[in-house]
Design a protein around this motif. Structure first.
Motif, PDB file in Angstrom:
ATOM      1  N   THR A 189      68.862   2.095  19.596  1.00 18.30           N
ATOM      2  CA  THR A 189      69.693   3.258  19.870  1.00 18.30           C
ATOM      3  C   THR A 189      70.423   3.666  18.610  1.00 18.30           C
ATOM      4  OG1 THR A 189      70.069   2.434  22.105  1.00 18.30           O
ATOM      5  CG2 THR A 189      71.525   4.171  21.339  1.00 18.30           C
ATOM      6  N   ILE A 190      70.500   4.973  18.371  1.00 18.58           N
ATOM      7  CA  ILE A 190      71.349   5.435  17.281  1.00 18.58           C
ATOM      8  C   ILE A 190      72.458   6.298  17.867  1.00 18.58           C
ATOM      9  CG2 ILE A 190      69.588   5.326  15.489  1.00 18.58           C
ATOM     10  CD1 ILE A 190      69.437   8.446  15.748  1.00 18.58           C
ATOM     11  N   VAL A 191      73.649   6.028  17.458  1.00 18.67           N
ATOM     12  CA  VAL A 191      74.784   6.874  17.800  1.00 18.67           C
ATOM     13  C   VAL A 191      75.576   7.041  16.510  1.00 18.67           C
ATOM     14  CG1 VAL A 191      74.916   6.042  20.180  1.00 18.67           C
ATOM     15  CG2 VAL A 191      76.275   4.918  18.415  1.00 18.67           C
ATOM     16  N   GLU A 192      76.533   7.922  16.539  1.00 16.03           N
ATOM     17  CA  GLU A 192      77.405   8.081  15.386  1.00 16.03           C
ATOM     18  C   GLU A 192      78.076   6.734  15.092  1.00 16.03           C
ATOM     19  OE1 GLU A 192      81.378  10.645  14.109  1.00 16.03           O
ATOM     20  OE2 GLU A 192      80.382  11.001  16.017  1.00 16.03           O
ATOM     21  N   PRO A 193      77.992   6.231  13.843  1.00 14.18           N
ATOM     22  CA  PRO A 193      78.598   4.919  13.545  1.00 14.18           C
ATOM     23  C   PRO A 193      80.083   4.901  13.863  1.00 14.18           C
ATOM     24  CG  PRO A 193      77.209   5.669  11.727  1.00 14.18           C
ATOM     25  CD  PRO A 193      77.348   6.840  12.670  1.00 14.18           C
ATOM     26  N   ALA A 194      80.564   3.742  14.259  1.00  9.80           N
ATOM     27  CA  ALA A 194      81.994   3.590  14.549  1.00  9.80           C
ATOM     28  C   ALA A 194      82.820   3.818  13.292  1.00  9.80           C
ATOM     29  CB  ALA A 194      82.270   2.197  15.106  1.00  9.80           C
ATOM     30  N   ASN A 195      83.960   4.464  13.460  1.00  6.10           N
ATOM     31  CA  ASN A 195      84.902   4.651  12.353  1.00  6.10           C
ATOM     32  C   ASN A 195      85.330   3.271  11.838  1.00  6.10           C
ATOM     33  OD1 ASN A 195      87.446   4.972  10.923  1.00  6.10           O
ATOM     34  ND2 ASN A 195      87.509   7.048  11.747  1.00  6.10           N
ATOM     35  N   LEU A 196      85.121   3.032  10.545  1.00  3.77           N
ATOM     36  CA  LEU A 196      85.385   1.711   9.980  1.00  3.77           C
ATOM     37  C   LEU A 196      86.873   1.387   9.889  1.00  3.77           C
ATOM     38  CD1 LEU A 196      82.683   1.532   7.143  1.00  3.77           C
ATOM     39  CD2 LEU A 196      82.632   0.514   9.432  1.00  3.77           C
ATOM     40  N   ASP A 197      87.720   2.380  10.118  1.00  5.59           N
ATOM     41  CA  ASP A 197      89.164   2.109  10.140  1.00  5.59           C
ATOM     42  C   ASP A 197      89.628   1.572  11.493  1.00  5.59           C
ATOM     43  OD1 ASP A 197      89.747   2.864   7.495  1.00  5.59           O
ATOM     44  OD2 ASP A 197      89.756   4.983   8.046  1.00  5.59           O
ATOM     45  N   LEU A 198      88.725   1.536  12.462  1.00  7.35           N
ATOM     46  CA  LEU A 198      89.062   0.932  13.751  1.00  7.35           C
ATOM     47  C   LEU A 198      89.205  -0.580  13.600  1.00  7.35           C
ATOM     48  CD1 LEU A 198      86.531   2.854  16.035  1.00  7.35           C
ATOM     49  CD2 LEU A 198      89.011   2.879  16.332  1.00  7.35           C
ATOM     50  N   ASP A 257      88.443  -4.453  14.266  1.00  4.74           N
ATOM     51  CA  ASP A 257      87.141  -5.078  14.498  1.00  4.74           C
ATOM     52  C   ASP A 257      86.838  -5.254  15.977  1.00  4.74           C
ATOM     53  OD1 ASP A 257      86.634  -5.219  11.810  1.00  4.74           O
ATOM     54  OD2 ASP A 257      87.252  -7.311  11.581  1.00  4.74           O
ATOM     55  N   TYR A 258      87.840  -5.594  16.782  1.00  2.00           N
ATOM     56  CA  TYR A 258      87.573  -5.859  18.198  1.00  2.00           C
ATOM     57  C   TYR A 258      87.183  -4.577  18.940  1.00  2.00           C
ATOM     58  CZ  TYR A 258      92.495  -4.405  18.798  1.00  2.00           C
ATOM     59  OH  TYR A 258      93.687  -3.716  18.770  1.00  2.00           O
ATOM     60  N   ILE A 259      87.616  -3.420  18.444  1.00  8.12           N
ATOM     61  CA  ILE A 259      87.204  -2.158  19.041  1.00  8.12           C
ATOM     62  C   ILE A 259      85.820  -1.765  18.529  1.00  8.12           C
ATOM     63  CG2 ILE A 259      87.732   0.301  19.269  1.00  8.12           C
ATOM     64  CD1 ILE A 259      90.680  -0.395  19.158  1.00  8.12           C
ATOM     65  N   ILE A 260      85.558  -2.006  17.248  1.00  7.93           N
ATOM     66  CA  ILE A 260      84.223  -1.751  16.699  1.00  7.93           C
ATOM     67  C   ILE A 260      83.180  -2.574  17.443  1.00  7.93           C
ATOM     68  CG2 ILE A 260      82.744  -2.049  14.664  1.00  7.93           C
ATOM     69  CD1 ILE A 260      85.093  -1.258  12.927  1.00  7.93           C
ATOM     70  N   ASN A 261      83.519  -3.817  17.787  1.00  8.10           N
ATOM     71  CA  ASN A 261      82.581  -4.672  18.530  1.00  8.10           C
ATOM     72  C   ASN A 261      82.234  -4.063  19.889  1.00  8.10           C
ATOM     73  OD1 ASN A 261      82.533  -6.542  16.447  1.00  8.10           O
ATOM     74  ND2 ASN A 261      84.092  -7.851  17.358  1.00  8.10           N
ATOM     75  N   ASP A 262      83.243  -3.539  20.594  1.00  7.31           N
ATOM     76  CA  ASP A 262      82.989  -2.881  21.883  1.00  7.31           C
ATOM     77  C   ASP A 262      82.126  -1.637  21.684  1.00  7.31           C
ATOM     78  OD1 ASP A 262      84.468  -4.742  23.275  1.00  7.31           O
ATOM     79  OD2 ASP A 262      86.297  -3.530  23.336  1.00  7.31           O
ATOM     80  N   TYR A 263      82.430  -0.878  20.645  1.00 10.26           N
ATOM     81  CA  TYR A 263      81.685   0.352  20.340  1.00 10.26           C
ATOM     82  C   TYR A 263      80.218   0.038  20.076  1.00 10.26           C
ATOM     83  CZ  TYR A 263      80.854   4.913  18.048  1.00 10.26           C
ATOM     84  OH  TYR A 263      80.379   6.160  17.694  1.00 10.26           O
ATOM     85  N   ASN A 264      79.977  -0.978  19.231  1.00 11.41           N
ATOM     86  CA  ASN A 264      78.593  -1.328  18.886  1.00 11.41           C
ATOM     87  C   ASN A 264      77.834  -1.891  20.083  1.00 11.41           C
ATOM     88  OD1 ASN A 264      78.983  -0.486  16.250  1.00 11.41           O
ATOM     89  ND2 ASN A 264      79.469  -2.531  15.491  1.00 11.41           N
TER      90      ASN A 264
END
Length: 215
Positions: A75-84, A86-93
């Motif tokens: 799946t490709i989606v818009e990459p998570a904002n790297l300023d988020l 890490d624990y939110i980036i993990n949920d996003y990914n």
């Protein structure tokens, strides 16, 4: 300049291809199926449940069952904002990884990510609608509240973050991906960039500004 990401969507004439990731025109057709009638005869028919989008950039095929992509699995989606955080980036990914398999699960994870993001930004994190309303009062563009209301009204208004919602679909999940990044951009990334520009000024200028503000 940031290139806009257009998520794959059933029937859309152009989007970012799941195979080559390029934004490209898509040609659509229904899947052909063969039905064996006799040992020497078969019948070709179109199965309306399955559709194929053909990428004019890479020539790859994406196979859809209803509104869900069943091939390819990536799946490709818009990459998570790297300023988020890490624990939110993990949920996003994780939400991105399950989008093709279960848009409902993806949307549930994204609602949880939005709840965590609101809490990270100083809100209680108990009611997304109230948290977003408070963030709008703090400077978040009102369009974010409109986007959240759109997701809330299309879905089940009583759904809680992390819960599966029977009304969720790929379109709602894609809106939630954008919403997470939009909030992060407006309330984390842009203030961070302004602070970095300000702090790069010569110390003499910073002192002069401080003296002006204190006078």
């Amino acid at each position: 300049m940031k290139t806009q990401y257009i998520a794959p969507e059933l029937g859309l004439r152009a989007f970012n291809c799941p195979q080559c990731h390029v934004y490209a025109k898509q040609d659509w057709s229904q899947m052909q199926c063969a039905q064996k009638l006799t040992a020497s005869n078969s019948h070709i028919y179109y199965n309306k449940e399955f559709n194929v989008s053909y990428c004019t950039s890479c020539g790859g095929n994406t196979i859809w069952k209803g509104e869900n992509i069943i091939y390819p699995q990536n799946t490709i989606v818009e990459p998570a904002n790297l300023d988020l955080p890490d624990y939110i980036i993990n949920d996003y990914n994780e939400a991105a990884n399950v989008l093709n398999i279960s848009p409902r699960s993806s949307a549930a994870l994204l609602r949880l990510a939005i709840q965590k993001l609101c809490k990270h930004l100083g809100e209680p994190g108990k009611n997304i609608n109230n948290d977003i309303k408070n963030l709008v009062a703090k400077g978040l563009p009102a369009q974010v509240q409109k986007a959240l209301d759109t997701v809330r009204v299309i879905g089940n208004e009583s759904v809680h973050p992390g819960e599966l919602n029977l009304n969720d679909n790929r379109e709602i999940a894609n809106t939630l991906f954008k919403l997470v990044n939009f909030i992060a951009t407006k309330l984390i990334s842009e203030p961070k960039e302004i602070d970095e520009m300000y702090n790069s000024l010569p110390q003499g200028n910073l002192d002069a500004i401080q003296n002006r503000d204190n006078s």
